[in-house]
Scaffold this motif. Structure first.
Motif, PDB file in Angstrom:
ATOM      1  N   VAL A  74      46.226  36.814  30.205  1.00  0.00           N
ATOM      2  CA  VAL A  74      46.573  35.560  30.856  1.00  0.00           C
ATOM      3  C   VAL A  74      46.456  35.838  32.354  1.00  0.00           C
ATOM      4  O   VAL A  74      47.106  36.737  32.877  1.00  0.00           O
ATOM      5  N   ILE A  75      45.600  35.088  33.012  1.00  0.00           N
ATOM      6  CA  ILE A  75      45.308  35.284  34.428  1.00  0.00           C
ATOM      7  C   ILE A  75      45.964  34.171  35.245  1.00  0.00           C
ATOM      8  O   ILE A  75      45.903  33.004  34.881  1.00  0.00           O
ATOM      9  N   ARG A 122      44.681  22.965  43.751  1.00  0.00           N
ATOM     10  CA  ARG A 122      45.879  22.845  44.594  1.00  0.00           C
ATOM     11  C   ARG A 122      47.147  23.392  43.946  1.00  0.00           C
ATOM     12  O   ARG A 122      48.043  23.855  44.637  1.00  0.00           O
ATOM     13  N   ALA A 123      47.244  23.306  42.634  1.00  0.00           N
ATOM     14  CA  ALA A 123      48.437  23.783  41.929  1.00  0.00           C
ATOM     15  C   ALA A 123      48.224  25.187  41.359  1.00  0.00           C
ATOM     16  O   ALA A 123      49.015  25.664  40.556  1.00  0.00           O
ATOM     17  N   GLY A 124      47.148  25.857  41.750  1.00  0.00           N
ATOM     18  CA  GLY A 124      46.830  27.153  41.174  1.00  0.00           C
ATOM     19  C   GLY A 124      46.138  26.969  39.837  1.00  0.00           C
ATOM     20  O   GLY A 124      45.834  25.847  39.420  1.00  0.00           O
ATOM     21  N   LEU A 125      45.887  28.069  39.164  1.00  0.00           N
ATOM     22  CA  LEU A 125      45.172  28.043  37.888  1.00  0.00           C
ATOM     23  C   LEU A 125      45.718  29.162  37.016  1.00  0.00           C
ATOM     24  O   LEU A 125      45.901  30.286  37.486  1.00  0.00           O
ATOM     25  N   ARG A 126      46.004  28.856  35.754  1.00  0.00           N
ATOM     26  CA  ARG A 126      46.442  29.840  34.768  1.00  0.00           C
ATOM     27  C   ARG A 126      45.516  29.702  33.567  1.00  0.00           C
ATOM     28  O   ARG A 126      45.305  28.594  33.066  1.00  0.00           O
ATOM     29  N   TYR A 127      44.947  30.811  33.119  1.00  0.00           N
ATOM     30  CA  TYR A 127      44.058  30.729  31.969  1.00  0.00           C
ATOM     31  C   TYR A 127      44.109  31.999  31.136  1.00  0.00           C
ATOM     32  O   TYR A 127      44.472  33.067  31.614  1.00  0.00           O
ATOM     33  N   LEU A 128      43.762  31.841  29.868  1.00  0.00           N
ATOM     34  CA  LEU A 128      43.692  32.938  28.904  1.00  0.00           C
ATOM     35  C   LEU A 128      42.233  33.299  28.710  1.00  0.00           C
ATOM     36  O   LEU A 128      41.393  32.409  28.553  1.00  0.00           O
ATOM     37  N   THR A 129      41.920  34.589  28.754  1.00  0.00           N
ATOM     38  CA  THR A 129      40.573  35.040  28.401  1.00  0.00           C
ATOM     39  C   THR A 129      40.655  35.918  27.167  1.00  0.00           C
ATOM     40  O   THR A 129      41.615  36.679  26.989  1.00  0.00           O
ATOM     41  N   VAL A 130      39.649  35.790  26.313  1.00  0.00           N
ATOM     42  CA  VAL A 130      39.551  36.601  25.098  1.00  0.00           C
ATOM     43  C   VAL A 130      38.104  37.048  24.968  1.00  0.00           C
ATOM     44  O   VAL A 130      37.183  36.242  25.110  1.00  0.00           O
ATOM     45  N   HIS A 131      37.915  38.341  24.717  1.00  0.00           N
ATOM     46  CA  HIS A 131      36.564  38.890  24.566  1.00  0.00           C
ATOM     47  C   HIS A 131      36.623  40.166  23.740  1.00  0.00           C
ATOM     48  O   HIS A 131      37.700  40.749  23.580  1.00  0.00           O
ATOM     49  N   ALA A 151      54.486  31.248  29.354  1.00  0.00           N
ATOM     50  CA  ALA A 151      54.123  32.350  30.262  1.00  0.00           C
ATOM     51  C   ALA A 151      53.584  31.791  31.570  1.00  0.00           C
ATOM     52  O   ALA A 151      53.922  32.280  32.647  1.00  0.00           O
ATOM     53  N   ALA A 152      52.756  30.760  31.487  1.00  0.00           N
ATOM     54  CA  ALA A 152      52.193  30.159  32.695  1.00  0.00           C
ATOM     55  C   ALA A 152      53.282  29.498  33.525  1.00  0.00           C
ATOM     56  O   ALA A 152      53.291  29.604  34.750  1.00  0.00           O
ATOM     57  N   GLU A 153      54.228  28.835  32.867  1.00  0.00           N
ATOM     58  CA  GLU A 153      55.321  28.181  33.590  1.00  0.00           C
ATOM     59  C   GLU A 153      56.236  29.194  34.260  1.00  0.00           C
ATOM     60  O   GLU A 153      56.754  28.952  35.342  1.00  0.00           O
ATOM     61  N   ALA A 154      56.441  30.345  33.613  1.00  0.00           N
ATOM     62  CA  ALA A 154      57.367  31.357  34.120  1.00  0.00           C
ATOM     63  C   ALA A 154      56.795  32.145  35.301  1.00  0.00           C
ATOM     64  O   ALA A 154      57.541  32.718  36.087  1.00  0.00           O
ATOM     65  N   ALA A 155      55.481  32.186  35.422  1.00  0.00           N
ATOM     66  CA  ALA A 155      54.859  32.952  36.507  1.00  0.00           C
ATOM     67  C   ALA A 155      55.121  32.262  37.844  1.00  0.00           C
ATOM     68  O   ALA A 155      55.050  31.050  37.960  1.00  0.00           O
ATOM     69  N   ARG A 156      55.425  33.066  38.840  1.00  0.00           N
ATOM     70  CA  ARG A 156      55.624  32.518  40.188  1.00  0.00           C
ATOM     71  C   ARG A 156      54.331  31.851  40.666  1.00  0.00           C
ATOM     72  O   ARG A 156      53.245  32.231  40.264  1.00  0.00           O
ATOM     73  N   ASP A 157      54.479  30.875  41.549  1.00  0.00           N
ATOM     74  CA  ASP A 157      53.308  30.167  42.073  1.00  0.00           C
ATOM     75  C   ASP A 157      52.339  31.103  42.785  1.00  0.00           C
ATOM     76  O   ASP A 157      51.143  30.861  42.803  1.00  0.00           O
ATOM     77  N   ASP A 158      52.861  32.179  43.380  1.00  0.00           N
ATOM     78  CA  ASP A 158      51.991  33.101  44.115  1.00  0.00           C
ATOM     79  C   ASP A 158      51.547  34.288  43.261  1.00  0.00           C
ATOM     80  O   ASP A 158      50.942  35.227  43.772  1.00  0.00           O
ATOM     81  N   MET A 199      37.469  31.330  27.571  1.00  0.00           N
ATOM     82  CA  MET A 199      38.464  31.063  28.606  1.00  0.00           C
ATOM     83  C   MET A 199      39.179  29.768  28.228  1.00  0.00           C
ATOM     84  O   MET A 199      38.528  28.739  28.020  1.00  0.00           O
ATOM     85  N   HIS A 200      40.508  29.827  28.108  1.00  0.00           N
ATOM     86  CA  HIS A 200      41.298  28.637  27.772  1.00  0.00           C
ATOM     87  C   HIS A 200      42.215  28.328  28.944  1.00  0.00           C
ATOM     88  O   HIS A 200      43.055  29.153  29.317  1.00  0.00           O
ATOM     89  N   VAL A 201      42.052  27.154  29.551  1.00  0.00           N
ATOM     90  CA  VAL A 201      42.869  26.763  30.694  1.00  0.00           C
ATOM     91  C   VAL A 201      44.248  26.341  30.181  1.00  0.00           C
ATOM     92  O   VAL A 201      44.358  25.455  29.329  1.00  0.00           O
ATOM     93  N   ILE A 202      45.285  26.997  30.728  1.00  0.00           N
ATOM     94  CA  ILE A 202      46.660  26.744  30.293  1.00  0.00           C
ATOM     95  C   ILE A 202      47.362  25.772  31.237  1.00  0.00           C
ATOM     96  O   ILE A 202      48.054  24.858  30.798  1.00  0.00           O
ATOM     97  N   ALA A 203      47.228  25.991  32.532  1.00  0.00           N
ATOM     98  CA  ALA A 203      47.950  25.170  33.514  1.00  0.00           C
ATOM     99  C   ALA A 203      47.182  25.133  34.826  1.00  0.00           C
ATOM    100  O   ALA A 203      46.342  25.995  35.101  1.00  0.00           O
ATOM    101  N   GLY A 204      47.507  24.142  35.636  1.00  0.00           N
ATOM    102  CA  GLY A 204      46.847  24.013  36.931  1.00  0.00           C
ATOM    103  C   GLY A 204      45.472  23.396  36.775  1.00  0.00           C
ATOM    104  O   GLY A 204      45.172  22.724  35.795  1.00  0.00           O
ATOM    105  N   SER A 205      44.629  23.662  37.749  1.00  0.00           N
ATOM    106  CA  SER A 205      43.267  23.142  37.718  1.00  0.00           C
ATOM    107  C   SER A 205      42.390  24.064  38.550  1.00  0.00           C
ATOM    108  O   SER A 205      42.873  24.957  39.230  1.00  0.00           O
ATOM    109  N   GLY A 206      41.098  23.810  38.473  1.00  0.00           N
ATOM    110  CA  GLY A 206      40.173  24.608  39.260  1.00  0.00           C
ATOM    111  C   GLY A 206      38.749  24.190  39.000  1.00  0.00           C
ATOM    112  O   GLY A 206      38.490  23.120  38.439  1.00  0.00           O
TER     113      GLY A 206
END
Length: 136
Positions: free
Chosen positions: A52-53, A111-120, A26-33, A73-80
């Motif tokens: 997934v944010i 720089r590469a954006g951030l993708r993360y999962l939140t659960v609550h 899902a994170a890979e498929a999302a557009r960079d913007d 919060m689980h970081v899937i891709a990118g950084s921040g």
């Protein structure tokens, strides 16, 4: 027939365990913007909320006090960076972060954006009711 193929063909009942999403794909498929929730848990009968944010590079979720519930919060891709009252935590793929209820936080995408999962725990929906008759 393999178990995977059988699982693809069967439609599980709401109360059965099942695959919801592959967060990496899902994170890979999302557009960079892409910005905001790119997936959310929509099962009607549940006690959890999950999203997934996606944050484009450099996006900042301004400093705020979290809700009255704990969030994972689980970081899937990118950084921040997660900035807290006492400092900061660099965010990288695979990191699992606990955001205690009512804690102060700011999230900044790298720089590469951030993708993360939140659960609550699921929050109660706001129920709007029409006003009663006048005088009641």
């Amino acid at each position: 027939m393999t178990m995977d193929r059988e699982a693809e063909m069967a439609v599980p009942a709401e109360s059965e365990p099942r695959l919801l999403i592959n967060t990496g794909r899902a994170a890979e498929a999302a557009r960079d913007d892409a910005a905001g929730a790119i997936w959310k848990l929509e099962t009607a009968e549940r006690h959890l909320d999950a999203n997934v944010i996606a944050l484009p590079a450099g996006t900042i979720i301004q400093k705020h006090w979290g809700p009255d519930l704990d969030v994972m919060m689980h970081v899937i891709a990118g950084s921040g960076r997660l900035t807290t009252e006492s400092g900061y935590v660099d965010l990288n793929p695979g990191d699992l972060i606990w955001l205690p209820r009512r804690s102060q936080r700011q999230i900044t995408a790298g720089r590469a954006g951030l993708r993360y999962l939140t659960v609550h725990p699921r929050r109660q929906s706001l129920v709007l009711e029409p006003p009663g008759p006048r005088g009641s």
